[in-house]
Structures are given as C-alpha cells and as structure tokens.
Design a protein around this motif. Structure first.
Motif, short mmCIF file in Angstrom:
data_model
loop_
_atom_site.label_atom_id
_atom_site.label_comp_id
_atom_site.label_asym_id
_atom_site.label_seq_id
_atom_site.Cartn_x
_atom_site.Cartn_y
_atom_site.Cartn_z
N GLU A 1 -4.83 -20.82 13.50
CA GLU A 1 -4.43 -21.02 12.11
C GLU A 1 -4.31 -19.71 11.31
O GLU A 1 -3.99 -19.73 10.13
N MET A 2 -4.57 -18.57 11.96
CA MET A 2 -4.59 -17.30 11.22
C MET A 2 -3.69 -16.28 11.92
O MET A 2 -4.15 -15.29 12.47
N THR A 3 -2.39 -16.54 11.87
CA THR A 3 -1.43 -15.69 12.57
C THR A 3 -0.78 -14.65 11.66
O THR A 3 -0.02 -13.80 12.14
N GLU A 4 -1.06 -14.69 10.36
CA GLU A 4 -0.43 -13.76 9.42
C GLU A 4 -0.88 -12.32 9.70
O GLU A 4 -2.01 -12.08 10.12
N GLU A 5 0.02 -11.39 9.45
CA GLU A 5 -0.29 -9.98 9.59
C GLU A 5 -0.62 -9.38 8.22
O GLU A 5 -0.04 -9.76 7.21
N TYR A 6 -1.55 -8.44 8.21
CA TYR A 6 -1.98 -7.78 6.99
C TYR A 6 -1.83 -6.27 7.15
O TYR A 6 -2.03 -5.73 8.23
N ARG A 7 -1.48 -5.61 6.06
CA ARG A 7 -1.25 -4.16 6.10
C ARG A 7 -2.54 -3.39 5.81
O ARG A 7 -3.20 -3.64 4.81
N ASP A 8 -2.86 -2.43 6.67
CA ASP A 8 -3.87 -1.44 6.36
C ASP A 8 -3.14 -0.24 5.78
O ASP A 8 -2.21 0.28 6.40
N CYS A 9 -3.55 0.21 4.59
CA CYS A 9 -2.79 1.23 3.87
C CYS A 9 -3.68 2.35 3.34
O CYS A 9 -4.84 2.13 3.00
N VAL A 10 -3.10 3.55 3.30
CA VAL A 10 -3.69 4.64 2.53
C VAL A 10 -3.21 4.47 1.09
O VAL A 10 -2.01 4.35 0.83
N THR A 11 -4.15 4.44 0.15
CA THR A 11 -3.82 4.18 -1.25
C THR A 11 -4.48 5.24 -2.12
O THR A 11 -5.66 5.52 -1.96
N ILE A 12 -3.70 5.84 -3.04
CA ILE A 12 -4.21 6.90 -3.89
C ILE A 12 -3.67 6.73 -5.31
O ILE A 12 -2.62 6.11 -5.50
N PRO A 13 -4.38 7.27 -6.32
CA PRO A 13 -3.77 7.32 -7.65
C PRO A 13 -2.46 8.09 -7.56
O PRO A 13 -2.40 9.18 -6.99
N ALA A 14 -1.39 7.54 -8.12
CA ALA A 14 -0.04 8.08 -7.90
C ALA A 14 0.09 9.54 -8.30
O ALA A 14 0.78 10.31 -7.62
N ASP A 15 -0.57 9.96 -9.39
CA ASP A 15 -0.40 11.33 -9.84
C ASP A 15 -1.14 12.35 -8.98
O ASP A 15 -0.97 13.55 -9.15
N LYS A 16 -1.96 11.86 -8.03
CA LYS A 16 -2.66 12.78 -7.12
C LYS A 16 -1.90 12.98 -5.80
O LYS A 16 -2.34 13.75 -4.95
#
Length: 296
Positions: A259-274
């Motif tokens: 029942e859990m076939t969805e894919e999820y994104r692992d992401c690098v996330t930063i404040p945009a101005d940095k």
C-alpha cells in the motif's frame, strides 16, 4: 530620535543568534567575549527589549530577537557575498556550516565525502524530525537541511538528490523477511516502530493505516532514526522507514509494502539567498557529485 545601531552591534547580535553562545560568537568573529556582550547589551538598551533568554542548553531568541535575526541574518549573508565577490579567494580552507537532516542517510555519506575534500571546514550536524527541520530552515537557524519532501517556498532553494519509497524494516530472521512484498495487514500482529511526533514517516504511516481501516494495537514511537534501528535489531517489532535511510546491515531486511508505493524526494534545501555563498555552493556541489557517484 533613537540612535542607529552600529554595524558592530548588528554583527555581534547575528553571530550570537547563529551560535547560541557569546563565547562561540566571539571566537567566530575573532574578538573578545566582553566586546560581543557589550555590543548586544547596547542593542538591547536601544530597542528597549531583551533579545536572548539563557537556557541550560544555550541561548534562545526572544520573539523580538527572532524577528530581528530574520533580517540581520540576510544582511550578514549579503555582506559575505559582497566580500566573496571582491576578494581574491583562493582555495576553500576553512569555514562553518550548520547542517541538519531528518534521517541519517543520505546526509552522513555526503558529510563524509565533503570532509575528505574540505577537512578544515567545520560542520555542526544534528538530526531533527521533519516538522522541526522545516521550522529551523524558515527561521534561518541553519544553513543547509537534507530533508524528505521539503515544503515549497520562494524563500528556499531546493535540489533533489534521490527518490525513495517506504519499506518495512525488520530483522533478517523475521518470518516476513523472505517475502518479496507484504501488506500493512500482514504486519498487524507485530509491534509497529515509528520515529517521533513531527516526523514525515509518522504522518504518512498514520494516513495509510487510516485509509486501509486498520489498527495497530502496539506502536512504539522513538526519538530518532538510529533508535528505530536499535529497536528493530533488538527484536521489538517492525519499523516503517524510507529505504536506504539507515546504514545497511546484514541483520536487517527491508521489504516493499503493497500500500506504500509512492516515491518521495530527498532534497538539499537552503535559504535561497545563501545559495551563492562559497561554502554553501561547495557543499551543494559535493552533494550533487555524491548523487552522480551513487555513494548513498
């Protein structure tokens, strides 16, 4: 008319807020602690309000302090960008990155890869649940977060590293470990092990259990992903975790959940101005290279 705060007061306050410590801020600025303390005290007198509360674990921003920091941290970032643009920068030899993640992997392999290339750069790394990670990002209390499915925001820059799905993690000698696929219903006789409140995993698992009209009479909620792994290895039950979120072990098996076939994104996330800061760019480049080399 109130006097304008000096650049030294703003800088001192910003670094104390970043480091949550007067002594560490002084070390970063290469000045005395008394100098930093005096600048912040003068700023508090000018504003007529307290900016920090002293806690056992360090300094905590007051509401006024948090509102001021959201502005001064952007100013410090812009000053750093200007400095990097006009300076004759050579090799990256030192620096300090505040990094968080909501799971040990893929963060730790990237940190190891980065440390080998830039051994003098200091990285402060802490695991937080998904909700806290997003709050710290939005409040600009960290430089980089490696999180699963970050919230979209104009104030954030997001770069996908990989896609992953949830699996049932159990000891390799568990009766279900040899199955190619199992359902949530197959797991009902076991204790379910989940990360703490605020985690994306707990939210997704709870939603799937409701959708299937199931109930799990025994659920253990732990504080961190490593604690989930330890609970599984000690035979306490079955954990629902994203695949490859833990260091591989021959003692563990990960089985797909029907029942859990969805894919999820692992992401690098930063404040945009940095995004254009040299340290941040260097870490981002290493993370992208690590993705290409499949080191995680």
């Amino acid at each position: 008319m109130n006097a304008r705060p000096s650049p030294y007061q703003i800088t001192a306050f910003t670094y104390v807020a970043r480091e949550k410590s007067f002594s560490r801020a002084a070390a970063r600025l290469d000045v005395t602690q008394s100098s930093v303390t005096q600048h912040v005290a003068k700023l508090e007198r000018q504003m007529g309000t307290q900016l920090f509360i002293r806690r056992r674990g360090g300094l905590e921003l007051t509401r006024a302090g948090a509102e001021l920091f959201s502005v001064t941290d952007r100013l410090a970032t812009m000053e750093q960008l200007v400095h990097e643009k006009i300076s004759d920068y050579g090799a990256l030899t030192d620096g300090h990155i505040r990094l968080i993640a909501n799971a040990p992997r893929p963060a730790m392999p990237i940190i190891a890869h980065y440390g080998a290339l830039y051994p003098k750069v200091q990285i402060d790394f802490t695991l937080y649940d998904w909700t806290t990670s997003m709050e710290l990002l939005m409040e600009r209390k960290v430089d980089i977060a490696i999180v699963t499915e970050p919230e979209d925001s104009d104030s954030l820059f997001i770069r996908e590293l990989r896609r992953t799905r949830y699996k049932a993690h159990m000891r390799s000698d568990h009766p279900l470990a040899s199955h190619k696929e199992i359902s949530l219903r197959d797991m009902q006789n076991d204790t379910l092990i989940l990360p703490e409140d605020g985690s994306l995993t707990q939210k997704v698992a709870a939603q799937k259990i409701r959708e299937q009209d199931l109930s799990f009479p025994r659920i253990i909620r732990t504080t961190t992903f490593p604690m989930v792994k330890e609970a599984i290895l000690h035979g306490l039950g079955i954990g629902i975790l994203l695949e490859n979120s833990l260091f591989p072990s021959e003692k563990l098996a990960a089985v797909p959940i029907r029942e859990m076939t969805e894919e999820y994104r692992d992401c690098v996330t930063i404040p945009a101005d940095k995004r254009d800061l040299k340290l941040i760019r260097s870490f981002m480049d290493v993370a992208v290279d690590a993705r290409a080399e499949q080191v995680f």
